[in-house]
Design a protein around this motif. Structure first.
Motif, PDB file in Angstrom:
ATOM      1  N   ARG A 151       0.831  -1.214   0.000  1.00 20.50           N
ATOM      2  CA  ARG A 151       0.000   0.000   0.000  1.00 20.50           C
ATOM      3  C   ARG A 151       0.857   1.251   0.000  1.00 20.50           C
ATOM      4  NH1 ARG A 151      -0.882   3.633   3.529  1.00 20.50           N
ATOM      5  NH2 ARG A 151       0.254   2.436   5.100  1.00 20.50           N
ATOM      6  N   LYS A 179       2.470   1.821  -3.363  1.00 22.46           N
ATOM      7  CA  LYS A 179       1.439   2.304  -4.289  1.00 22.46           C
ATOM      8  C   LYS A 179       1.180   3.794  -4.073  1.00 22.46           C
ATOM      9  CE  LYS A 179      -3.503   1.659  -5.298  1.00 22.46           C
ATOM     10  NZ  LYS A 179      -4.718   0.860  -4.942  1.00 22.46           N
ATOM     11  N   GLU A 180       1.042   4.199  -2.818  1.00 21.05           N
ATOM     12  CA  GLU A 180       0.769   5.605  -2.512  1.00 21.05           C
ATOM     13  C   GLU A 180       1.901   6.520  -2.945  1.00 21.05           C
ATOM     14  OE1 GLU A 180      -2.110   4.851   1.404  1.00 21.05           O
ATOM     15  OE2 GLU A 180      -0.103   5.711   1.651  1.00 21.05           O
ATOM     16  N   SER A 206       6.748   1.675  -8.831  1.00 20.22           N
ATOM     17  CA  SER A 206       6.463   0.356  -9.361  1.00 20.22           C
ATOM     18  C   SER A 206       6.907  -0.675  -8.331  1.00 20.22           C
ATOM     19  CB  SER A 206       7.176   0.154 -10.697  1.00 20.22           C
ATOM     20  OG  SER A 206       6.716   1.087 -11.658  1.00 20.22           O
ATOM     21  N   ALA A 215       1.047  -8.651  -3.680  1.00 25.01           N
ATOM     22  CA  ALA A 215       0.790  -7.399  -4.398  1.00 25.01           C
ATOM     23  C   ALA A 215      -0.634  -7.352  -4.934  1.00 25.01           C
ATOM     24  CB  ALA A 215       1.796  -7.246  -5.534  1.00 25.01           C
ATOM     25  N   PHE A 255      -2.338  -3.655  -5.772  1.00 22.36           N
ATOM     26  CA  PHE A 255      -1.323  -2.854  -6.454  1.00 22.36           C
ATOM     27  C   PHE A 255      -1.617  -2.817  -7.953  1.00 22.36           C
ATOM     28  CE2 PHE A 255       2.809  -1.696  -8.162  1.00 22.36           C
ATOM     29  CZ  PHE A 255       3.231  -0.744  -7.239  1.00 22.36           C
ATOM     30  N   PRO A 256      -1.406  -1.671  -8.616  1.00 21.34           N
ATOM     31  CA  PRO A 256      -1.668  -1.569 -10.057  1.00 21.34           C
ATOM     32  C   PRO A 256      -0.830  -2.578 -10.846  1.00 21.34           C
ATOM     33  CG  PRO A 256      -1.346   0.608  -9.097  1.00 21.34           C
ATOM     34  CD  PRO A 256      -0.973  -0.385  -8.043  1.00 21.34           C
ATOM     35  N   ARG A 312       2.216  -1.846 -13.129  1.00 21.45           N
ATOM     36  CA  ARG A 312       3.487  -1.387 -12.544  1.00 21.45           C
ATOM     37  C   ARG A 312       4.215  -2.521 -11.819  1.00 21.45           C
ATOM     38  NH1 ARG A 312       0.801   3.357 -10.160  1.00 21.45           N
ATOM     39  NH2 ARG A 312       1.757   2.843  -8.157  1.00 21.45           N
TER      40      ARG A 312
END
Length: 444
Positions: free
Chosen positions: A76, A79-80, A84, A96, A101-102, A105
Motif C-alpha cells: 500500500r 502504491k501511494e 512500481s 501485491a 497494487f496496479p 506497474r
C-alpha cells in the motif's frame, strides 16, 4: 559509536524513541522480538529517488524490490508513493495483487519461475516479465500464445561487472546463475529469439551488478557496456530498445564503518552515465528503470529484543542472549553481516562492558553481534539493533519451531501492527498427524 538514524532520538529518560514512539511503549504493546519500521523514513527514501530522477529530465520507473521486505501494508505504501513493484515469486506477486497494487506497474523477476507463477503473472496482466534464461523464454511464450495474450519482457543480461561487494551477493559478473551473458554471445541470441516470438514485446534489457555497493563506478561501467550492446543489436537487427533497467544494489549504513553515498548521488551518477553513453552512440535515450529495495527500508528498520541469560568466560568473552537471532535475522550467519545496537531502555548509560550478542537457536553460529560495548546488561533489558529493515523479516524462519516476530510501522508518534506475531498454533497449522499405522494404510 552507535549508528542511530536521524529519525531516532533518546528522550530525557534515556529511552530510545522511533519517530515519536518510545521503545518501551512498543515492547509493552507488541512484545519482543519486534521489527519496527519508521514509515516517515521509508517515504522520504522513496521520494528522494523519484525527485532526483525528476530533475534529470529522463523518463523513468523506480520499482521497489519487494524481496527486501514485503507485506500488504508495505505494498500500500509503495502504491501511494507512485512507485512500481519488483516481485520475484508467486508469493510476492500474490501479496501485491491482494493489496490492490496496479498490475501494470509490477515487474516479475526470478531465475526459475514455475509454470504456475508465469501463468499467475500473465493472467493478472502484469506490466513486465524479466526473462532470465532460454528455457523461460520458450516457456513464457508458449503460455502467452495459448492465451493469445501479448506480454512485455525485459531480458536479464550479465554485463561482466564485478561490483565491490560480498561474493555471495555479486550478481552481475560472468559466472552467475542469473541472466544471459553479454560476453559470450548469449545476450544477442536471447534478443534474436525474443524478437522472433509474436506474443513478446521486447522492451529492453535488465542488469543487476550486485548489492550493498558504495561507489558509482560499477554502475557507470555497466551502463557503458549495455549501451554498446544495444547499439550492436540495433546495427544487426535494426531494433531500438526503449528500456534500460540498471537494477539496484545501492549501499546503506549498517555500522559506522559503512560509508554509502546519498540516494541522490547514485541516481545522478546513473542518469549522467546514461546521457553520456547513449549520447556518444547517437542512440535514443531509453527509459531508465531502477530497483531499490535495501536502500528504501534497511535503515528505516529497528529490531527490539528482550535480553535473557548471560555467560561469562573470564579472559575470553561475555555472551548475552536475546529472545531472537538467526530466526529473524539470518544475515550475520549467512553473510557475516555486522550491526550496531544499544540498550533501548538505558540508552544514556555509559557503555562499560564489551559483550557478544547470541541468539537463542540451537546453533553455535547464531551470533547476532560480536564484541559490542554496552552498559552492564540485566535480564529484561531491551536491545535495539539498527538497520534491520532489509532481508530480516523476509528471510525469517521457523527453525527450532520459533514463531516469526510481529512487525509494526510507526509514524509521527503513532504505531500500527502490519504483521501479527506468529503463534504456536500457527506453527502446527499445516501439520498432518496420523494416528498409528492403521490410519496410514487406510489413506493409501
Amino acid at each position: 559509536m552507535v549508528n542511530v538514524q536521524s529519525n531516532h532520538r533518546m528522550n530525557q529518560h534515556g529511552v530510545l524513541e522511533i519517530d515519536g514512539v518510545t521503545s518501551t511503549e512498543l515492547v509493552k504493546q507488541y512484545g519482543t522480538p519486534l521489527m519496527v519500521y519508521n514509515e516517515t523514513a521509508i517515504r522520504q527514501n522513496c521520494r528522494e529517488f523519484k525527485q532526483t530522477f525528476d530533475q534529470s529530465g529522463l523518463t523513468y520507473q523506480v520499482a521497489y524490490a519487494g524481496k527486501a521486505f514485503l507485506c500488504m501494508d508495505m505494498v500500500r505504501l509503495v502504491k501511494e508513493e507512485g512507485m512500481s513493484l519488483d516481485v520475484v515469486s508467486g508469493g510476492e506477486l500474490y501479496t501485491a495483487l491482494q493489496a490492490g497494487f496496479p498490475v501494470e506497474r509490477i515487474h516479475f523477476h526470478g531465475n526459475n519461475k514455475s509454470v504456475e507463477e508465469l501463468e499467475m503473472g500473465i493472467d493478472a496482466g502484469i506490466g513486465c516479465f524479466v526473462v532470465d534464461n532460454f528455457i523461460e523464454l520458450e516457456l513464457l511464450h508458449e503460455l502467452a500464445a495459448e492465451r493469445e495474450q501479448k506480454v512485455n519482457i525485459l531480458l536479464r543480461v550479465t554485463p561482466g561487472v564485478e561490483a565491490h561487494t560480498h561474493d555471495y551477493i555479486m550478481t552481475g559478473q560472468e559466472d552467475s546463475k542469473f541472466g544471459f551473458d553479454v560476453g559470450n554471445g548469449q545476450g544477442k541470441l536471447g534478443v534474436q529469439l525474443a524478437l522472433q516470438k509474436p506474443y513478446f514485446h521486447l522492451l529492453g534489457v535488465h542488469s543487476h551488478i550486485g548489492s550493498q555497493i558504495f561507489e558509482t563506478e560499477g554502475f557507470q561501467y555497466a551502463i557503458e557496456v549495455l549501451a554498446r550492446f544495444l547499439q550492436e543489436v540495433r546495427e544487426e537487427s535494426d531494433v531500438v530498445m526503449s528500456v534500460l533497467n540498471v537494477g539496484g544494489g545501492f549501499g546503506v549504513r549498517y555500522t559506522e564503518e559503512d560509508e554509502p553515498l546519498p540516494i541522490r548521488e547514485y541516481v545522478k551518477s546513473i542518469t549522467e552515465a546514461v546521457k553520456f553513453s547513449f549520447g556518444q552512440l547517437s542512440y535514443p535515450t531509453p527509459e531508465i528503470w531502477v530497483e531499490p529495495g535495501r536502500s528504501i527500508v534497511a535503515e528505516a528498520g529497528t529490531t527490539l529484543y528482550k535480553i535473557g541469560t548471560q555467560k561469562n568466560l573470564p579472559g575470553i568473552r561475555k555472551y548475552v542472549a536475546i529472545d531472537g537471532g538467526m530466526t529473524d535475522n539470518l544475515r550475520p550467519a549467512l553473510y557475516k553481516a555486522r550491526y550496531d545496537a544499544l540498550l533501548a531502555n538505558r540508552a544514556n548509560e555509559e557503555r562499560t562492558e564489551v559483550v557478544s550478542i547470541a541468539g537463542k537457536a540451537c546453533e553455535s553460529g547464531d551470533m547476532l553481534i560480536w564484541d559490542i560495548a554496552l552498559p552492564p546488561v540485566r535480564m529484561g533489558d531491551t536491545l535495539a539493533v539498527f538497520s534491520t529493515g532489509a532481508y530480516g523479516y523476509s528471510m525469517a524462519n521457523n527453525y527450532n519451531r520459533t514463531p516469526r516476530p510481529a512487525v509494526v510501522f510507526v509514524k509521527e508518534g503513532e504505531s500500527r501492527l502490519v504483521i501479527r506475531r506468529e503463534s504456536y498454533r500457527d506453527l502446527v497449522r499445516n501439520d498432518v498427524l496420523h494416528h498409528g499405522v492403521e490410519a496410514v494404510v487406510k489413506s493409501q
